[in-house]
Structure formats: structure tokens, C-alpha cells
Design an enzyme around this catalytic site. Structure first.
Site, mmCIF file in Angstrom:
data_model
loop_
_atom_site.group_PDB
_atom_site.id
_atom_site.type_symbol
_atom_site.label_atom_id
_atom_site.label_comp_id
_atom_site.label_asym_id
_atom_site.label_seq_id
_atom_site.Cartn_x
_atom_site.Cartn_y
_atom_site.Cartn_z
ATOM 1 N N ARG A 83 37.062 -12.959 -23.243
ATOM 2 C CA ARG A 83 36.145 -13.435 -22.607
ATOM 3 C C ARG A 83 36.720 -14.334 -21.389
ATOM 4 O O ARG A 83 37.777 -14.932 -21.545
ATOM 5 C CB ARG A 83 35.376 -14.698 -23.398
ATOM 6 C CG ARG A 83 34.307 -15.609 -22.525
ATOM 7 C CD ARG A 83 33.053 -14.972 -22.062
ATOM 8 N NE ARG A 83 32.380 -15.698 -20.965
ATOM 9 C CZ ARG A 83 31.392 -16.426 -21.484
ATOM 10 N NH1 ARG A 83 30.995 -16.634 -22.774
ATOM 11 N NH2 ARG A 83 30.722 -17.146 -20.702
ATOM 12 N N ARG A 92 29.793 -10.306 -19.247
ATOM 13 C CA ARG A 92 30.875 -10.834 -20.351
ATOM 14 C C ARG A 92 30.879 -9.834 -21.773
ATOM 15 O O ARG A 92 29.811 -9.387 -22.003
ATOM 16 C CB ARG A 92 30.595 -12.145 -20.925
ATOM 17 C CG ARG A 92 29.182 -12.343 -21.250
ATOM 18 C CD ARG A 92 28.562 -13.646 -21.202
ATOM 19 N NE ARG A 92 27.976 -13.961 -19.973
ATOM 20 C CZ ARG A 92 26.931 -14.581 -19.697
ATOM 21 N NH1 ARG A 92 26.257 -15.305 -20.539
ATOM 22 N NH2 ARG A 92 26.378 -14.605 -18.659
ATOM 23 N N ASP A 95 29.498 -13.653 -25.687
ATOM 24 C CA ASP A 95 29.290 -15.164 -25.243
ATOM 25 C C ASP A 95 28.691 -15.581 -26.473
ATOM 26 O O ASP A 95 27.820 -15.178 -27.156
ATOM 27 C CB ASP A 95 28.150 -15.206 -24.110
ATOM 28 C CG ASP A 95 27.842 -16.653 -23.770
ATOM 29 O OD1 ASP A 95 28.364 -17.572 -23.717
ATOM 30 O OD2 ASP A 95 26.349 -16.698 -23.274
ATOM 31 N N ASP A 97 27.019 -19.394 -28.229
ATOM 32 C CA ASP A 97 26.501 -20.747 -27.648
ATOM 33 C C ASP A 97 26.007 -21.473 -29.271
ATOM 34 O O ASP A 97 25.116 -20.526 -30.117
ATOM 35 C CB ASP A 97 25.329 -20.537 -27.019
ATOM 36 C CG ASP A 97 25.896 -20.237 -25.375
ATOM 37 O OD1 ASP A 97 26.739 -20.878 -25.041
ATOM 38 O OD2 ASP A 97 25.152 -19.345 -24.808
#
Length: 168
Positions: A83, A92, A95, A97
Site C-alpha cells: 500500500r 490502492r 485499504d 479501516d
């Protein structure tokens, strides 16, 4: 042990394979167990639009890690996938989160919980509602209700999850 929901996204280099590999990395995370994950979803980009579509999913972890330790572990997984953070909403490889961590509320420059924009994003709420329709999302309501109220035209389920689903 605490329950945490993690969003996964990729739009580069065989993104569905990236998400599957990231799910395996989450399953191997020390002090954590992958309890379930959503189907994979093909989604249109948000923010920066001149990029390929994304593959998104949401995973449910049971973890002994603190919210900050979990965030650090996710950033290490992202780095292991290559990344690069070139600009906001850039294409990307991966990712990850932290969306929710138990009922934890944090307002810290390093980590905001619940994730501050999750309730506005169909690419997060649709997969979350798939595995946890009754999950409370901060002060915004239940995952299923939030997902139903969003414009979901750019969110298409690609494959069903074979994972058992845990209701929140």
C-alpha cells in the site's frame, strides 16, 4: 476479547484476490479470530472518480488487541501488500479501516470510532448490513436501516459469503 468490524477495499492488481488474501491475513492476526465476513462487492469509486472500480467487503473480528493495536496491525497488513498513500481516495492495492470496535467512541487524530463517514458509504454499509443487519452504528441507527436508505446503485454483490454470520 472485543468485537471489531473492519472494512476492506482494493481496486488494483486483481482486487478480488487482494481482498481474499487480506481476509486470510486477518484470520492469521495474532490475538484475533475472524468470525465472519461479507460477500465481495463491486463498487464504483467515491471521491476521486478517475480510477478502476473497487472490490469491497467487511469482516468481523474477535480480538484481544486494543483499538490502536488493531489499527497498527491493519496498517502493517496494508504495508505488506504494498500500500502506498499517494493522495486521498487514490487507487490502492489494499485499504483496511476499523469501522467499529465494540461500543468504543474515540475522537483522536489517529483513530476515529465509529468510523466517521461509514454511515454515508453504501460500499461499507451494504456489506456490513449483510453480516450484521442489527448492528448499531453510532448514533446513526442500525446497519440494515442505514444501508436501505443509501443510494446503492454502484454496489453489486459478486459472490456470496460461505462464512457463518454472527448477528450483532
Amino acid at each position: 476479547m472485543s468485537l471489531a468490524y473492519v472494512a476492506l477495499g482494493s481496486n488494483l492488481e486483481q482486487p478480488a484476490d487482494q481482498i481474499r488474501a487480506a481476509l486470510a491475513a486477518l484470520a492469521a492476526l495474532d490475538g484475533s479470530q475472524l468470525l465472519s465476513h461479507s460477500s465481495l462487492y463491486l463498487t464504483t469509486p467515491v471521491g476521486y472518480l478517475d480510477q478502476p472500480d473497487f472490490i469491497n467487503a467487511v469482516a468481523l473480528l474477535e480480538t484481544a488487541l486494543t483499538p490502536y493495536q488493531l489499527l497498527d496491525a491493519l496498517m502493517q497488513i496494508e504495508a505488506g501488500f504494498g500500500r502506498e498513500r499517494s493522495f486521498r481516495n487514490a487507487p490502492r492495492l489494499l485499504d483496511l479501516d476499523v469501522l467499529l470496535y465494540q461500543d468504543t467512541v474515540l475522537d483522536d487524530p489517529q483513530l476515529l470510532l465509529p468510523h466517521p463517514r461509514m454511515h454515508q458509504r453504501a460500499f461499507v454499509m451494504v456489506p456490513l448490513a449483510e453480516i450484521a443487519p442489527g448492528q448499531q452504528v453510532g448514533e446513526h441507527g442500525l446497519a440494515a436501516d442505514i444501508a436501505a436508505a443509501l443510494d446503492c446503485a454502484g454496489v453489486v454483490r459478486l459472490e456470496s459469503s460461505a462464512q457463518p454470520r454472527r448477528q450483532a
